[in-house]
Design a protein around this motif. Structure first.
Motif, PDB file in Angstrom:
ATOM      1  N   LEU A   1       0.868  -1.175   0.000  1.00 14.12           N
ATOM      2  CA  LEU A   1       0.000   0.000   0.000  1.00 14.12           C
ATOM      3  C   LEU A   1       0.908   1.229   0.000  1.00 14.12           C
ATOM      4  O   LEU A   1       1.723   1.401   0.915  1.00 14.12           O
ATOM      5  N   ASN A   2       0.780   2.066  -1.024  1.00 19.52           N
ATOM      6  CA  ASN A   2       1.689   3.192  -1.184  1.00 19.52           C
ATOM      7  C   ASN A   2       0.962   4.527  -1.104  1.00 19.52           C
ATOM      8  O   ASN A   2      -0.206   4.639  -1.476  1.00 19.52           O
ATOM      9  N   PHE A   3       1.687   5.541  -0.622  1.00 18.71           N
ATOM     10  CA  PHE A   3       1.156   6.898  -0.501  1.00 18.71           C
ATOM     11  C   PHE A   3       2.270   7.864  -0.889  1.00 18.71           C
ATOM     12  O   PHE A   3       3.349   7.844  -0.283  1.00 18.71           O
TER      13      PHE A   3
ATOM     14  N   LYS B   1       4.555  -2.624   3.210  1.00 23.42           N
ATOM     15  CA  LYS B   1       4.683  -3.973   2.666  1.00 23.42           C
ATOM     16  C   LYS B   1       4.194  -4.973   3.705  1.00 23.42           C
ATOM     17  O   LYS B   1       4.478  -4.839   4.899  1.00 23.42           O
ATOM     18  N   ARG B   2       3.454  -5.986   3.226  1.00 24.56           N
ATOM     19  CA  ARG B   2       2.971  -7.016   4.142  1.00 24.56           C
ATOM     20  C   ARG B   2       4.142  -7.888   4.590  1.00 24.56           C
ATOM     21  O   ARG B   2       5.019  -8.242   3.799  1.00 24.56           O
TER      22      ARG B   2
ATOM     23  N   GLY C   1       0.830  -8.198   9.218  1.00 21.65           N
ATOM     24  CA  GLY C   1       0.403  -6.842   8.940  1.00 21.65           C
ATOM     25  C   GLY C   1       1.363  -6.160   7.981  1.00 21.65           C
ATOM     26  O   GLY C   1       2.064  -6.818   7.202  1.00 21.65           O
ATOM     27  N   PHE C   2       1.421  -4.834   8.051  1.00 21.92           N
ATOM     28  CA  PHE C   2       2.197  -4.044   7.102  1.00 21.92           C
ATOM     29  C   PHE C   2       3.246  -3.217   7.832  1.00 21.92           C
ATOM     30  O   PHE C   2       2.971  -2.648   8.896  1.00 21.92           O
ATOM     31  N   VAL C   3       4.445  -3.140   7.237  1.00 18.46           N
ATOM     32  CA  VAL C   3       5.525  -2.316   7.776  1.00 18.46           C
ATOM     33  C   VAL C   3       5.984  -1.350   6.683  1.00 18.46           C
ATOM     34  O   VAL C   3       6.207  -1.749   5.541  1.00 18.46           O
ATOM     35  N   ASN C   4       6.120  -0.094   7.044  1.00 18.87           N
ATOM     36  CA  ASN C   4       6.568   0.924   6.098  1.00 18.87           C
ATOM     37  C   ASN C   4       8.031   0.699   5.727  1.00 18.87           C
ATOM     38  O   ASN C   4       8.871   0.473   6.600  1.00 18.87           O
TER      39      ASN C   4
END
Length: 595
Positions: free
Chosen positions: A559-561, A572-573, A579-582
């Motif tokens: 998921l990108n912003f 990234k999962r 979960g997700f870590v930046n």
């Protein structure tokens, strides 16, 4: 903001003057005199023990953090530690042999040796002994690790938790019942206790049948969770079923969303200066909510003062309104994360953890979003930085007398030095005692020199930075430093910082106008700007709400912003059920300054 999760390092033992060994019939422990700047995390690394073990011997730590001049009892580490009680999953396989029994674990992206050792409840040293290639390099995705298992262990799933113990209450987490134990004080009644914990008197009587005869001061009551293990349909959801749920947030877009901010506003301690940055974070978050351009979208905002304790988090998640949240932002302190992470997983509530980089629960909790990149991501970034940007640079490691790494620092020193040793890459090692006199002799005159210190304490390095500034007109010299040093005044050479922030001290013109319009205060000047962090994080997650109502599933791997004022995100999962870590990081360069 905070970074960490330290790489595998042999712990540095303190000198004899700092510790004394006590041997008794029931226990053996060190006494450790806490010095200024030490944290519970750094002491754990020093003695190679867990924070939980130290807290068990020092119960007062559940009520407050450590302070200078505290005397701590530190358990003596035994050669044979406890073995894992992990269930067999698709990620690990149990192998039973004549000589040993072990799990075979496939490393996924985002996992660290530290997180794996915590997951299986074994030491990092033990894992390295069974996987000798880890002496030559760090772990990588798709590595197959052998994880030891004691022959008398069981593969039955077990649930453990950090137990915050105070004189009044203790948190107990189990597979059948989760509750707090509360010691009854003089004058308390079942009604007053039920109001305090937001539970019914009937529930108290159900768990404490002896209260039918009356309530006695000094007795201990069980206080149940407020329905945290039931989803909206009333069906009980186990940790295992949540971990393998194919849909992360199966909710349709709706017109009203509830968001809770769990931050240490420290309302009961207004003199606590640490609260200021969290208040600024919340101010920026409110601006983001105000700027959502969707007339049909409404938000209900809840804010809770988490203070700095685990039991305060438990009180908050027991509140009825917390059961209906669509998004949680917080907490601030690593010690509070396990309880909130468990709650988020049971209730299936997406939770953004904006400050800590040591969120081990993100490995098997699909509802967690960790903003601060973990230590492996930091290490990869710095290694690539050395390889590409500083490929013709002399790296100098500076060994001071105050090796220290707090919870909000990045330990580049230990990881890079180990990496250079394994790869047989040349470097220079300077002792702080002869620093000024040895600079001219050790600095290269024909190429760039980058110095890395073994501490995050600015007071320790301040004089060395001044010395480097003085000779910066003779040598091409710079320092890879801690981001927090950026806010200190004083003479500095060329400085390089690695962080998940772009480094700008001002937001967009629109943002600054909005801030002044609503708050009329002088804009924060500390970098990073916590108000901008709150604005960026809230803006992004509001966009997920308004776009698709958080409807993404296990096939969503990133998921990108890229519209952040101060920070962009690249989540990234961590794995199939994680979960997700930046992963987004920036290199910030500041020219030499004389102020």
């Amino acid at each position: 903001t905070k970074h960490q999760t330290k790489p595998t390092v042999t712990p540095t033992r303190p000198s004899v003057s700092e510790r004394t060994l006590h041997v008794g019939a029931n226990e053996t422990y060190f006494t450790h005199h806490v010095t200024r700047g030490e944290t519970l995390y750094s002491i754990c690394r020093r003695y190679n023990v867990t924070q939980q073990k130290i807290k068990e011997l020092n119960p007062f730590l559940h009520e407050r953090g450590i302070q200078a001049n505290d005397i701590l009892r530190i358990p003596l580490v035994k050669k044979e530690g406890p073995r894992p009680t992990r269930p067999v999953t698709s990620e690990n396989t149990l192998h039973v042999g004549v000589e040993d029994t072990y799990f075979k674990h496939i490393v996924t992206r985002g996992e660290t040796l530290y997180s794996i050792s915590r997951r299986y409840n074994v030491s990092q040293k033990t894992i390295i002994q069974l996987n000798p290639f880890l002496r030559e390099r760090s772990i990588q995705p798709q590595d197959v690790l052998h994880i030891p298992l004691a022959k008398n262990s069981t593969t039955k799933s077990a649930v453990t938790a950090t137990r915050p113990e105070t004189s009044e209450r203790t948190l107990h987490v189990g597979t059948d019942e989760t509750y707090i134990t509360h010691k009854v004080s003089q004058g308390e009644t079942l009604y007053s206790i039920s109001r305090r914990y937001n539970v019914s008197v009937d529930d108290l009587k159900r768990l404490n049948p002896e209260t039918e005869k009356g309530l006695m001061a000094g007795s201990v009551l069980k206080i149940p969770f407020q329905d945290v293990s039931k989803p909206d349909d009333g069906k009980v959801v186990s940790s295992e079923s949540v971990a393998t749920a194919p849909v992360v947030m199966p909710r349709e877009p709706k017109t009203t969303y509830k968001i809770a901010y769990l931050l240490p506003f420290m309302q009961n301690n207004p003199n606590d200066v640490t609260a200021e940055k969290f208040i600024e974070f919340y101010m920026g978050s409110l601006l983001a909510i105000n700027n959502v351009k969707n007339g049909d979208m409404k938000f209900e905002i809840y804010s809770f003062d988490t203070e700095k304790t685990e039991t305060k988090i438990h009180e908050i998640i027991n509140k009825p309104e917390m059961q209906e949240m669509d998004l949680i932002v917080g907490p601030a302190y690593t010690i509070q994360t396990p309880i909130l992470a468990d709650f988020a997983k049971r209730r299936r509530i997406n939770t953004v953890i904006p400050f800590s980089s040591k969120v081990t629960q993100v490995q098997d909790n699909p509802y967690l979003f960790q903003f601060n990149p973990d230590q492996d991501t930091q290490n990869d970034y710095v290694r690539n930085l050395i390889k590409n940007k500083f490929n013709n640079t002399q790296i100098i490691f500076v060994e001071t007398n105050n090796m220290r790494w707090s919870d909000d620092s990045m330990d580049f020193y230990s990881h890079l030095k180990q990496h250079f040793d394994r790869q047989r890459i040349g470097y220079t090692l300077l002792k702080a005692e002869n620093f000024a006199n040895s600079l001219n002799k050790n600095l290269a005159s024909d190429r760039k020199n980058i110095l890395i210190f073994n501490t995050d304490d600015y007071n320790t390095v301040q004089n060395y930075l001044t010395d480097l500034y003085t000779i910066s007109n003779q040598f091409d010299v710079g320092v890879l430093g801690q981001y927090s040093w950026r806010n200190y005044r004083g003479k500095k050479p060329k400085m390089y910082y690695v962080a998940p922030f772009a480094g700008n001290k001002l937001g967009t013109q629109f943002y600054e106008q909005e801030f002044k319009k609503y708050y009329k205060d002088k804009l924060p000047l500390i970098n990073p700007r916590f108000d901008l962090l709150g604005y960026d994080i809230t803006t992004y997650f509001l966009s997920l709400m308004t776009r698709d109502g958080f409807k993404f599933n296990e096939s969503t791997q990133s998921l990108n912003f890229n519209r952040g004022v101060q920070s962009n995100f690249e989540f990234k999962r961590t794995g199939k059920n994680g979960g997700f870590v930046n992963q987004q990081m920036y290199l910030i360069e500041d020219d030499a300054v004389s102020r």
